[in-house]
Structure formats: structure tokens, C-alpha cells
Design a protein around this motif. Sequence first.
Motif, mmCIF file in Angstrom:
data_model
loop_
_atom_site.group_PDB
_atom_site.id
_atom_site.type_symbol
_atom_site.label_atom_id
_atom_site.label_comp_id
_atom_site.label_asym_id
_atom_site.label_seq_id
_atom_site.Cartn_x
_atom_site.Cartn_y
_atom_site.Cartn_z
ATOM 1 N N ALA A 1 21.996 25.433 38.875
ATOM 2 C CA ALA A 1 22.899 25.112 39.981
ATOM 3 C C ALA A 1 22.540 25.945 41.205
ATOM 4 O O ALA A 1 22.167 27.112 41.089
ATOM 5 C CB ALA A 1 24.347 25.361 39.569
ATOM 6 N N GLY A 2 22.656 25.338 42.385
ATOM 7 C CA GLY A 2 22.404 26.045 43.633
ATOM 8 C C GLY A 2 21.932 25.103 44.714
ATOM 9 O O GLY A 2 21.425 24.020 44.419
ATOM 10 N N THR A 3 22.095 25.503 45.948
ATOM 11 C CA THR A 3 21.635 24.676 47.063
ATOM 12 C C THR A 3 20.128 24.763 47.240
ATOM 13 O O THR A 3 19.494 23.822 47.698
ATOM 14 C CB THR A 3 22.320 25.083 48.384
ATOM 15 N N LEU A 4 19.552 25.918 46.854
ATOM 16 C CA LEU A 4 18.101 26.094 46.909
ATOM 17 C C LEU A 4 17.531 25.997 45.503
ATOM 18 O O LEU A 4 18.227 26.224 44.516
ATOM 19 C CB LEU A 4 17.753 27.446 47.533
ATOM 20 N N VAL A 5 16.256 25.668 45.418
ATOM 21 C CA VAL A 5 15.568 25.447 44.150
ATOM 22 C C VAL A 5 15.832 26.594 43.171
ATOM 23 O O VAL A 5 15.838 27.757 43.545
ATOM 24 C CB VAL A 5 14.057 25.229 44.396
ATOM 25 N N VAL B 1 10.585 28.271 42.299
ATOM 26 C CA VAL B 1 11.034 29.450 43.053
ATOM 27 C C VAL B 1 9.834 30.319 43.398
ATOM 28 O O VAL B 1 9.732 30.838 44.519
ATOM 29 C CB VAL B 1 12.088 30.250 42.253
ATOM 30 N N ARG B 2 8.893 30.468 42.449
ATOM 31 C CA ARG B 2 7.691 31.271 42.707
ATOM 32 C C ARG B 2 6.879 30.676 43.849
ATOM 33 O O ARG B 2 6.307 31.405 44.655
ATOM 34 C CB ARG B 2 6.833 31.367 41.449
ATOM 35 N N ARG B 3 6.813 29.350 43.927
ATOM 36 C CA ARG B 3 6.042 28.695 44.988
ATOM 37 C C ARG B 3 6.717 28.806 46.340
ATOM 38 O O ARG B 3 6.075 29.090 47.341
ATOM 39 C CB ARG B 3 5.811 27.223 44.659
ATOM 40 N N ASP B 4 8.029 28.516 46.387
ATOM 41 C CA ASP B 4 8.778 28.564 47.657
ATOM 42 C C ASP B 4 10.270 28.588 47.339
ATOM 43 O O ASP B 4 10.863 27.540 47.067
ATOM 44 C CB ASP B 4 8.440 27.355 48.524
ATOM 45 N N PRO B 5 10.897 29.775 47.386
ATOM 46 C CA PRO B 5 12.315 29.876 47.032
ATOM 47 C C PRO B 5 13.266 29.236 48.040
ATOM 48 O O PRO B 5 14.462 29.134 47.781
ATOM 49 C CB PRO B 5 12.540 31.388 46.943
ATOM 50 N N ASN B 6 12.739 28.777 49.178
ATOM 51 C CA ASN B 6 13.598 28.200 50.224
ATOM 52 C C ASN B 6 13.636 26.676 50.218
ATOM 53 O O ASN B 6 14.201 26.061 51.115
ATOM 54 C CB ASN B 6 13.158 28.710 51.603
ATOM 55 N N GLN B 7 13.051 26.053 49.190
ATOM 56 C CA GLN B 7 13.104 24.593 49.078
ATOM 57 C C GLN B 7 14.521 24.153 48.730
ATOM 58 O O GLN B 7 15.216 24.830 47.977
ATOM 59 C CB GLN B 7 12.200 24.107 47.946
#
Length: 197
Positions: free
Chosen positions: A39-43, A49-55
Motif C-alpha cells: 500500500a502507498g501512493t509511491l511504488v 523502489v531500488r530503480r526509482d522510489p518516486n514512481q
Amino acid sequence: MTNARVVAVSRDEVHRFSKTPVASITLVAGLGVLGDAHAGTLVQHRSRVRRDPNQPNLRQVHLLHEELFAEAEAFGYDLRAGDLGENVLTQGLDLLGLPTGTLLDFDGPAVRLTGLRNPCAQINDFRPGLLKVVLSRADGTPSEEPGPSTGSPGAGGTTLIRKAGVMAVVERGGEVRPGARITVHLPDLPHLPLAPM
């Protein structure tokens, strides 16, 4: 699709492959399943998360069709609710054939489909050889190669059929229990097929 229903619901507060079946789950709009590690608005998926935690988190809810369990049984695998990490186990609904953006209404709470779950090698870690059940070539032969996470072709340009369920975001919150009817609302035309994600 009029007999489509929820068979089981599962969640887990910890990042594990499987989830625990529960009496009900609470969907929270824009977040996912209350009390679930994804659950969460970001990935929230660890590799992403390792690739891009802001997706943005387009994988808030994982849905799986119970009919896959019969296919697995033909290969000698006994699967139960939550084993493949799904939050919602469905029956009587061709999840994989629905277009991107389809709204699934569970008697009030609703999710919008974002893509196909892309099976990974963790499935074989859970049960050796199980990947061949959820991944096959276009000609129907099993495949043990997960292929890329974007696009349909796998190794050598062969089209892969992914059967490990679909991913969704929560549009309307509320409680979902086994037995809930599922009403399908298709998006406007043109319909785009679900892509691996």
C-alpha cells in the motif's frame, strides 16, 4: 461475467511472496489495501523502489483468477488463496482479457486495472517449476523465462502469455469480503490490452 465474485481476500504487512487469507480487507482510495506492505501512493515493490522510489504506485492491489489453480493442479501444484501474493482472488471473470482502465466494483469499493502482473523467478523459489504454469508462449507451450518487465515479447522476440493476475489502483475505498459480487465497467473505446508491469 454476471456471476463474477470474490472468492478470497489476503494481505500481509511484510514483504513476502505469499499473503495471508483474512475475513476482509479494507481498500483505501489512492493507497491500496490497509495493512498491506504494497500500500502507498509511491511504488512499494522492492525491485521497483531500488530503480526509482518516486514512481507512482500502479500496483496497489493484485488480483488473481481462481481458475488458474486448476491449470496449476494439472501440472501437479496445489495452490491456495494468497499463495501467489494476490490480495483478491476472483471467480467467473476473465481478468486477463479485460482492457486497461477497467473498473471492477466489489459492491461499493472499486479498483481500476493498470496492467498484468509480470511473473518473475520468485515464483520458482516458492515452488520449483511453477513459473511454467503462469508463463507460456503464444503457441501454448510453457516457458521458464520471465522476459522483460515492459512489453510483451520475451527472449528471442517470442510473445509471452502472462497468467499471474492483474494489478490495479484503488478508486473507491471500503471493505471487501469473500462472496462480494464483481461488476465490470469497461473504459471508453478504444480499448487497450493490459500490458506487463
